[in-house]
Design an enzyme around this catalytic site. Structure first.
Site, PDB file in Angstrom:
ATOM      1  N   ASP A 456       0.828  -1.201   0.000  1.00  0.00           N
ATOM      2  CA  ASP A 456       0.000   0.000   0.000  1.00  0.00           C
ATOM      3  C   ASP A 456       0.869   1.260   0.000  1.00  0.00           C
ATOM      4  O   ASP A 456       2.072   1.222   0.293  1.00  0.00           O
ATOM      5  CB  ASP A 456      -0.932  -0.008   1.207  1.00  0.00           C
ATOM      6  CG  ASP A 456      -2.303   0.581   0.898  1.00  0.00           C
ATOM      7  OD1 ASP A 456      -2.404   1.377  -0.046  1.00  0.00           O
ATOM      8  OD2 ASP A 456      -3.266   0.240   1.611  1.00  0.00           O
ATOM      9  N   ASP A 522     -10.453   1.605  -3.611  1.00  0.00           N
ATOM     10  CA  ASP A 522     -10.981   1.219  -2.307  1.00  0.00           C
ATOM     11  C   ASP A 522     -12.505   1.148  -2.313  1.00  0.00           C
ATOM     12  O   ASP A 522     -13.103   0.637  -1.358  1.00  0.00           O
ATOM     13  CB  ASP A 522     -10.543   2.231  -1.243  1.00  0.00           C
ATOM     14  CG  ASP A 522      -9.113   2.008  -0.787  1.00  0.00           C
ATOM     15  OD1 ASP A 522      -8.560   0.928  -1.047  1.00  0.00           O
ATOM     16  OD2 ASP A 522      -8.544   2.931  -0.161  1.00  0.00           O
TER      17      ASP A 522
END
Length: 628
Positions: A456, A522
């Site tokens: 990430d 997301d």
């Protein structure tokens, strides 16, 4: 064409004596070997055109003399500069302490075959030398890359170095993408009129609002019809795109890395090489995207085995890392046919929420007194691979790393840059910081049978400098990231890595050269995902786009959605699950299991077929699919 020396000091476009025809994958690129050289055709395959025909094409591309203009109207060259009369956006801008701003190119050498060319350009007076590489790939993509060398005696500061791609006269509509967190890759269109339209990313990563593809075509072009040309910059740091039409009528696309002031200073004899800028074209966006997909799928490192059905734990448990809860989730995942179980954020030292712990990549003994071994063993005993979430480029101020080595944090002042998500950025270009991060990651991969890292990158880089009073570090940080990913892959064969950046904020072919998929967004709302996946898929093939079946009530939007719709949208990419399966009743688990079975049945088609989007007049109807 073999390697030759070319002396065309006084040549102009009206005296073209030599041309070069690159041809492959349904694409022709014709270059006029003048000083400087220029692309006179990029697009449809011209077949076995002879030199006389190609010289005629180059002559036809010569612009007319313009009333009130220069005696010889300048043309868009491979690296246009004002020294050749070019008054549009130049390909090179730089200086030597405020002077030495001119670059006048002489073509000094050509090394080429039917698909590749290396053109050597020099400016002895200006103390500069350039190599322009062009390659037409098997799928018809045109790659360009420029290497600039300082052959002078004084330092040379590079401000701009960009590759140019000419457009047909009728390419008068621009398509690019913008967006935000949870809404990446939103399309926008406008007319290409006289002047410059620029899209830049100064975020240290492409960003959720960046344009993945920068396209121009015939007005109204769609997915099925309408000639369109586009470029993509294969770089994971700051970058710039422009579309420009000059008063003489020429129009073009250009792109490259965006350099901060003083970021690139070439000492005598040193050089800088741009990222690859990749051009595609097609009769409609479907055909244009197939060229990208085919090229990626032909790479030796492209993932070949069937894409494992993945369950990620984030929206199921968040930071609630209890062994009994996670093993129960693993049991439910195995029951419905999941093949890869990924433990998300919350496993490492001091990480009970998102305010602390980043940078301390050791398993938290308070939560995991036996390490991750009990969970890993349970997952693998169920026949699933184990994956782990990491964010190695980031650091919380509340961490041992930040307290011990504040000098390893990217900054330009004594004070830290503005925080985002309660975190700062580790300077991977700092040798000791790089070694520290690499050592921690290798230790994890050596101790545990980790098949997959979810990598990430949850914030933009703001004032990302080498220290108080220092200069920009984005270029070097990006290269260090690439080096780290390459090192991990080399030392841990079979390891797969996903590029995630608060969703889809770092999606580019530079990062995908080293990773196996991207986390597309997301946002798992299937209605939002339709456009996100459609426009991400212009460049990224579906098997490299993570898409997960989500909860009935979507966490990011609050919308209540049908599980069948959620699964149907996800199955057209790399299919997975992002929900707490332990709360699903028997009927729901059976429904999910059926979708997992179907995803396994069609994943070979998804990973090898042609993605098709159908244009329609009714905006409420979406027709898409994959054709073998």
């Amino acid at each position: 064409m073999p390697s030759t020396d070319v002396s065309t000091t006084n040549a102009t476009a009206t005296s073209v004596t030599e041309v070069l025809h690159l041809r492959r994958g349904g694409t022709s690129v014709v270059l006029a070997l003048t000083s400087p050289p220029s692309i006179v055709h990029w697009g449809e395959d011209l077949g076995d055109a002879d030199d006389e025909t190609l010289r005629g094409l180059a002559l036809a591309a010569t612009p007319q003399r313009v009333s009130g203009g220069q005696d010889v109207t300048p043309v868009l060259s491979l690296l246009p500069t004002p020294a050749h009369g070019w008054l549009g956006t130049p390909g090179l801008e730089g200086h030597r302490a405020g002077g030495g701003i001119s670059a006048h190119w002489i073509l000094t050498g050509v090394d080429a075959d039917a698909q590749h060319a290396r053109l050597a350009l020099s400016d002895d007076e200006g103390g500069l030398a350039t190599t322009v590489e062009l390659e037409v790939g098997a799928s018809g993509l045109l790659h360009q890359r420029i290497t600039l060398r300082n052959s002078g005696r004084d330092p040379y500061t590079v401000q701009r170095l960009a590759a140019s791609f000419p457009l047909p006269w009728d390419a008068t509509e621009v398509l690019d993408t913008t967006g935000r967190h949870l809404r990446e890759r939103s399309p926008q269109r406008h007319d290409l009129t006289f002047g410059t339209y620029a899209r830049e990313s100064r975020r240290g990563r492409p960003g959720a609002d960046s344009t993945l593809l920068f396209a121009a075509g015939r007005p109204g072009f769609g997915f099925e019809n309408g000639r369109v040309h586009a470029i993509h910059i294969a770089w994971s740091g700051n970058h710039t795109h422009i579309a420009e039409r000059v008063p003489t009528g020429e129009s073009f696309l250009a792109g490259g890395e965006l350099y901060a002031p003083g970021e690139i200073v070439l000492g005598p004899g040193s050089s800088i090489t741009t990222p690859w800028v990749i051009g595609s074209w097609g009769d409609g966006l479907n055909e244009l995207s197939w060229r990208f997909h085919d090229a990626l799928r032909s790479r030796p490192q492209h993932p070949r085995r069937p894409r494992p059905v993945t369950l990620n734990t984030w929206e199921a448990v968040y930071f609630d890392h209890r062994l009994d809860r996670l093993t129960a989730l693993a049991d439910a995942a195995a029951e419905v046919g999941v093949e890869r179980f990924v433990l998300d954020d919350g496993w490492f030292q001091g990480r009970r929420d998102d305010t602390a712990g980043l940078g301390d990549w050791q398993v938290d003994d308070d939560v995991w007194p036996q390490g991750l071994h009990p969970l890993v063993q349970h997952v693998r005993a169920l026949g699933m691979e184990f994956g782990l979430w990491v964010e190695p480029e980031m650091v919380n101020p509340d961490s041992d790393l930040a307290r011990t080595h504040p000098d390893w944090i990217l900054r330009t002042r004594l004070s830290l840059p503005p925080e985002a998500r309660q975190q700062q950025v580790v300077d991977l270009a700092h040798p000791e910081a790089y070694a520290h991060v690499a050592t921690q990651l290798h230790a994890l991969l050596d101790e545990y049978p980790i098949a997959y890292l979810k990598w990430d990158h949850n914030r933009d880089l703001v004032e990302a400098g080498s220290g108080p009073g220092g200069g920009s570090r984005v270029h070097e940080h990006t290269l260090a990231l690439y080096r780290l990913l390459d090192e991990l892959k080399a030392q841990h064969p079979g390891l797969e890595i996903e590029s995630c950046a608060s969703g889809g904020a770092r999606v580019d072919l530079g990062i995908l050269e080293r990773t196996d998929r991207i986390w597309t967004s997301d946002c798992l709302d299937p209605l939002e995902r339709l456009d996100i996946q459609r426009y991400t898929g212009l460049v990224v093939p579906p098997e490299m786009m993570g898409a997960h079946l989500t909860s009935h009530t979507v966490h990011s939007t609050g919308r209540v959605v049908d599980s069948d719709l959620s699964a149907a949208v996800a199955v057209l990419s790399h299919f997975g699950i992002e929900r707490d399966l332990t709360t699903a009743d028997a009927a729901e688990r059976a429904q999910i299991s059926a979708w997992v079975t179907f995803a396994k049945q069609v994943r070979s088609l998804v990973a090898n077929g042609r993605v098709v989007h159908v244009d329609g007049a009714e905006p409420g109807i979406d027709v898409r699919g994959v054709v073998a």
